[in-house]
Design a protein around this motif. Sequence first.
Motif, PDB file in Angstrom:
ATOM      1  N   PRO A 203       0.807  -1.233   0.000  1.00 33.04           N
ATOM      2  CA  PRO A 203       0.000   0.000   0.000  1.00 33.04           C
ATOM      3  C   PRO A 203       0.835   1.277   0.000  1.00 33.04           C
ATOM      4  O   PRO A 203       0.351   2.335  -0.407  1.00 33.04           O
ATOM      5  CB  PRO A 203      -0.817  -0.121   1.292  1.00 33.04           C
ATOM      6  CG  PRO A 203      -0.858  -1.580   1.580  1.00 33.04           C
ATOM      7  CD  PRO A 203       0.473  -2.104   1.131  1.00 33.04           C
ATOM      8  N   PHE A 204       2.069   1.189   0.442  1.00 32.80           N
ATOM      9  CA  PHE A 204       2.904   2.383   0.558  1.00 32.80           C
ATOM     10  C   PHE A 204       3.992   2.471  -0.502  1.00 32.80           C
ATOM     11  O   PHE A 204       4.424   3.572  -0.862  1.00 32.80           O
ATOM     12  CB  PHE A 204       3.568   2.415   1.949  1.00 32.80           C
ATOM     13  CG  PHE A 204       2.632   2.104   3.082  1.00 32.80           C
ATOM     14  CD1 PHE A 204       1.766   3.074   3.570  1.00 32.80           C
ATOM     15  CD2 PHE A 204       2.600   0.839   3.648  1.00 32.80           C
ATOM     16  CE1 PHE A 204       0.900   2.789   4.615  1.00 32.80           C
ATOM     17  CE2 PHE A 204       1.745   0.539   4.692  1.00 32.80           C
ATOM     18  CZ  PHE A 204       0.884   1.521   5.175  1.00 32.80           C
ATOM     19  N   LEU A 205       4.438   1.328  -1.021  1.00 28.95           N
ATOM     20  CA  LEU A 205       5.627   1.322  -1.863  1.00 28.95           C
ATOM     21  C   LEU A 205       5.420   0.830  -3.292  1.00 28.95           C
ATOM     22  O   LEU A 205       6.252   1.097  -4.159  1.00 28.95           O
ATOM     23  CB  LEU A 205       6.713   0.437  -1.209  1.00 28.95           C
ATOM     24  CG  LEU A 205       7.185   0.855   0.192  1.00 28.95           C
ATOM     25  CD1 LEU A 205       8.130  -0.210   0.770  1.00 28.95           C
ATOM     26  CD2 LEU A 205       7.883   2.210   0.144  1.00 28.95           C
ATOM     27  N   LEU A 206       4.338   0.107  -3.549  1.00 30.80           N
ATOM     28  CA  LEU A 206       4.176  -0.538  -4.855  1.00 30.80           C
ATOM     29  C   LEU A 206       3.942   0.482  -5.969  1.00 30.80           C
ATOM     30  O   LEU A 206       3.093   1.355  -5.860  1.00 30.80           O
ATOM     31  CB  LEU A 206       3.015  -1.532  -4.825  1.00 30.80           C
ATOM     32  CG  LEU A 206       2.760  -2.296  -6.132  1.00 30.80           C
ATOM     33  CD1 LEU A 206       3.978  -3.133  -6.527  1.00 30.80           C
ATOM     34  CD2 LEU A 206       1.527  -3.179  -6.002  1.00 30.80           C
ATOM     35  N   VAL A 207       4.716   0.337  -7.037  1.00 27.88           N
ATOM     36  CA  VAL A 207       4.559   1.129  -8.255  1.00 27.88           C
ATOM     37  C   VAL A 207       4.273   0.162  -9.391  1.00 27.88           C
ATOM     38  O   VAL A 207       5.071  -0.737  -9.654  1.00 27.88           O
ATOM     39  CB  VAL A 207       5.830   1.953  -8.559  1.00 27.88           C
ATOM     40  CG1 VAL A 207       5.683   2.678  -9.898  1.00 27.88           C
ATOM     41  CG2 VAL A 207       6.122   2.932  -7.435  1.00 27.88           C
ATOM     42  N   MET A 208       3.145   0.334 -10.072  1.00 23.98           N
ATOM     43  CA  MET A 208       2.813  -0.551 -11.178  1.00 23.98           C
ATOM     44  C   MET A 208       3.658  -0.189 -12.402  1.00 23.98           C
ATOM     45  O   MET A 208       3.778   0.975 -12.759  1.00 23.98           O
ATOM     46  CB  MET A 208       1.329  -0.460 -11.520  1.00 23.98           C
ATOM     47  CG  MET A 208       0.427  -0.968 -10.408  1.00 23.98           C
ATOM     48  SD  MET A 208       0.836  -2.671  -9.885  1.00 23.98           S
ATOM     49  CE  MET A 208       0.359  -3.581 -11.362  1.00 23.98           C
ATOM     50  N   PRO A 209       4.249  -1.187 -13.044  1.00 25.29           N
ATOM     51  CA  PRO A 209       5.187  -0.915 -14.150  1.00 25.29           C
ATOM     52  C   PRO A 209       4.487  -0.657 -15.478  1.00 25.29           C
ATOM     53  O   PRO A 209       3.381  -1.162 -15.730  1.00 25.29           O
ATOM     54  CB  PRO A 209       6.001  -2.205 -14.223  1.00 25.29           C
ATOM     55  CG  PRO A 209       5.051  -3.265 -13.749  1.00 25.29           C
ATOM     56  CD  PRO A 209       4.194  -2.608 -12.696  1.00 25.29           C
ATOM     57  N   PRO A 210       5.143   0.096 -16.366  1.00 28.57           N
ATOM     58  CA  PRO A 210       4.656   0.224 -17.750  1.00 28.57           C
ATOM     59  C   PRO A 210       4.897  -1.076 -18.505  1.00 28.57           C
ATOM     60  O   PRO A 210       5.629  -1.959 -18.037  1.00 28.57           O
ATOM     61  CB  PRO A 210       5.490   1.375 -18.305  1.00 28.57           C
ATOM     62  CG  PRO A 210       6.735   1.379 -17.481  1.00 28.57           C
ATOM     63  CD  PRO A 210       6.326   0.930 -16.110  1.00 28.57           C
ATOM     64  N   ALA A 211       4.309  -1.189 -19.674  1.00 24.94           N
ATOM     65  CA  ALA A 211       4.351  -2.428 -20.449  1.00 24.94           C
ATOM     66  C   ALA A 211       5.765  -2.974 -20.684  1.00 24.94           C
ATOM     67  O   ALA A 211       6.002  -4.173 -20.498  1.00 24.94           O
ATOM     68  CB  ALA A 211       3.627  -2.228 -21.783  1.00 24.94           C
ATOM     69  N   PRO A 212       6.750  -2.151 -21.088  1.00 26.07           N
ATOM     70  CA  PRO A 212       8.091  -2.718 -21.348  1.00 26.07           C
ATOM     71  C   PRO A 212       8.725  -3.354 -20.112  1.00 26.07           C
ATOM     72  O   PRO A 212       9.456  -4.347 -20.231  1.00 26.07           O
ATOM     73  CB  PRO A 212       8.905  -1.509 -21.823  1.00 26.07           C
ATOM     74  CG  PRO A 212       7.887  -0.535 -22.326  1.00 26.07           C
ATOM     75  CD  PRO A 212       6.691  -0.721 -21.447  1.00 26.07           C
ATOM     76  N   VAL A 213       8.454  -2.805 -18.943  1.00 23.68           N
ATOM     77  CA  VAL A 213       9.051  -3.335 -17.715  1.00 23.68           C
ATOM     78  C   VAL A 213       8.437  -4.682 -17.352  1.00 23.68           C
ATOM     79  O   VAL A 213       9.109  -5.540 -16.763  1.00 23.68           O
ATOM     80  CB  VAL A 213       8.894  -2.322 -16.566  1.00 23.68           C
ATOM     81  CG1 VAL A 213       9.485  -2.866 -15.264  1.00 23.68           C
ATOM     82  CG2 VAL A 213       9.593  -1.014 -16.929  1.00 23.68           C
ATOM     83  N   TRP A 214       7.165  -4.880 -17.710  1.00 24.78           N
ATOM     84  CA  TRP A 214       6.547  -6.189 -17.454  1.00 24.78           C
ATOM     85  C   TRP A 214       7.341  -7.301 -18.138  1.00 24.78           C
ATOM     86  O   TRP A 214       7.504  -8.396 -17.598  1.00 24.78           O
ATOM     87  CB  TRP A 214       5.099  -6.205 -17.938  1.00 24.78           C
ATOM     88  CG  TRP A 214       4.113  -5.633 -16.966  1.00 24.78           C
ATOM     89  CD1 TRP A 214       3.403  -4.473 -17.093  1.00 24.78           C
ATOM     90  CD2 TRP A 214       3.721  -6.202 -15.705  1.00 24.78           C
ATOM     91  NE1 TRP A 214       2.604  -4.283 -15.991  1.00 24.78           N
ATOM     92  CE2 TRP A 214       2.770  -5.318 -15.129  1.00 24.78           C
ATOM     93  CE3 TRP A 214       4.084  -7.356 -15.005  1.00 24.78           C
ATOM     94  CZ2 TRP A 214       2.182  -5.566 -13.892  1.00 24.78           C
ATOM     95  CZ3 TRP A 214       3.495  -7.611 -13.779  1.00 24.78           C
ATOM     96  CH2 TRP A 214       2.558  -6.722 -13.232  1.00 24.78           C
ATOM     97  N   GLY A 215       7.811  -7.023 -19.352  1.00 30.10           N
ATOM     98  CA  GLY A 215       8.613  -8.020 -20.066  1.00 30.10           C
ATOM     99  C   GLY A 215       9.888  -8.356 -19.308  1.00 30.10           C
ATOM    100  O   GLY A 215      10.282  -9.526 -19.232  1.00 30.10           O
ATOM    101  N   GLU A 216      10.538  -7.343 -18.736  1.00 28.04           N
ATOM    102  CA  GLU A 216      11.745  -7.578 -17.949  1.00 28.04           C
ATOM    103  C   GLU A 216      11.430  -8.384 -16.693  1.00 28.04           C
ATOM    104  O   GLU A 216      12.199  -9.267 -16.304  1.00 28.04           O
ATOM    105  CB  GLU A 216      12.379  -6.239 -17.563  1.00 28.04           C
ATOM    106  CG  GLU A 216      12.945  -5.469 -18.749  1.00 28.04           C
ATOM    107  CD  GLU A 216      13.533  -4.141 -18.354  1.00 28.04           C
ATOM    108  OE1 GLU A 216      14.450  -3.665 -19.066  1.00 28.04           O
ATOM    109  OE2 GLU A 216      13.088  -3.572 -17.334  1.00 28.04           O
ATOM    110  N   LEU A 217      10.289  -8.092 -16.074  1.00 29.93           N
ATOM    111  CA  LEU A 217       9.911  -8.808 -14.856  1.00 29.93           C
ATOM    112  C   LEU A 217       9.623 -10.282 -15.150  1.00 29.93           C
ATOM    113  O   LEU A 217      10.010 -11.163 -14.376  1.00 29.93           O
ATOM    114  CB  LEU A 217       8.695  -8.147 -14.215  1.00 29.93           C
ATOM    115  CG  LEU A 217       8.928  -6.736 -13.663  1.00 29.93           C
ATOM    116  CD1 LEU A 217       7.614  -6.126 -13.193  1.00 29.93           C
ATOM    117  CD2 LEU A 217       9.940  -6.757 -12.527  1.00 29.93           C
ATOM    118  N   PHE A 218       8.934 -10.553 -16.248  1.00 34.45           N
ATOM    119  CA  PHE A 218       8.671 -11.956 -16.611  1.00 34.45           C
ATOM    120  C   PHE A 218       9.969 -12.676 -16.948  1.00 34.45           C
ATOM    121  O   PHE A 218      10.167 -13.836 -16.559  1.00 34.45           O
ATOM    122  CB  PHE A 218       7.699 -12.021 -17.796  1.00 34.45           C
ATOM    123  CG  PHE A 218       6.257 -12.037 -17.393  1.00 34.45           C
ATOM    124  CD1 PHE A 218       5.623 -13.225 -17.045  1.00 34.45           C
ATOM    125  CD2 PHE A 218       5.527 -10.857 -17.347  1.00 34.45           C
ATOM    126  CE1 PHE A 218       4.291 -13.245 -16.661  1.00 34.45           C
ATOM    127  CE2 PHE A 218       4.193 -10.858 -16.962  1.00 34.45           C
ATOM    128  CZ  PHE A 218       3.572 -12.052 -16.618  1.00 34.45           C
TER     129      PHE A 218
END
Length: 295
Positions: A203-218
Amino acid sequence: MSVNDDSLKPVVATIVGIALFSAMDAVMKSASIAIGAYSAYLLRCMIGFLLIAPIWWWRTRKMPTRSVLKVHIMRGIVVAFMGWTFFGALVRLPLAEAIAVSFIAPLITLYLAALILSEKIERRAILGALLGLGGVIVIVGGRIGRERLNEDSLVGLTLVTISALLFAWNLILQRQQALVSSPEEAGTFQNGVAALTLLAGAPFLLVMPPAPVWGELFAGAFLAVTALLFLTWAYARSETQRLVPIEYTGFLWASLFGWLYFGEQVRGATIVGAALIVAGCWIAARRKRPEQSAL
């Protein structure tokens, strides 16, 4: 299951696992810069859990016993803070600086293995660890001075030191976990418990990533899960002190990925350090052959 496989199979599996983790570090540093270390690591753990959990459940269809679950929970909590502090350090420090400090972990692990696992530390394991550390110092010594530390350097050094201490404990827990569970089970609970631990700060720290970053996370999650399978398999078959010095090869892989993807030149210091690291790993990995009885 054999817990003392004297062949080179556990050594090779460890080298492959560390190579995959090194590739993951490069991907996750980029993601951490984009959305922060906390968000990148939390989301990577969640994705990793979703990747490995169905495989584990399909193969076993049963929960671990209470004693095994305690090991899973302990390692998951340790890994949660180990990974968060390490990626936080990577955002603030040059990669060479962060990895250099993190390599104090294998030396600490040798003594934790004796204290916690009652393993007898052999001279070759100590010599291998010292040679490996010497190789890292030579490599980093050739780079320090060419890379400027940013304003957050003190925070970064503190974070990577904390991460290294947790990493040493993690290696001991990895051995304990590998002896009582399958690689799929270990991967499921490591990612799941780490994600649940970190979720408290969402609730305090989470930042949702843009589409290109999702690829890096996967990509990071896939590399991490695959690496974990290799390492869990290896640590189930060989003593911690034999495999720990091989952690130093992570610096070699980082140098290789830097050359392949970022055009970084491999200098003489890197070659000398590489030779020391390989020598240290070879010495630590060798096992005495039992003497043949006289006929």
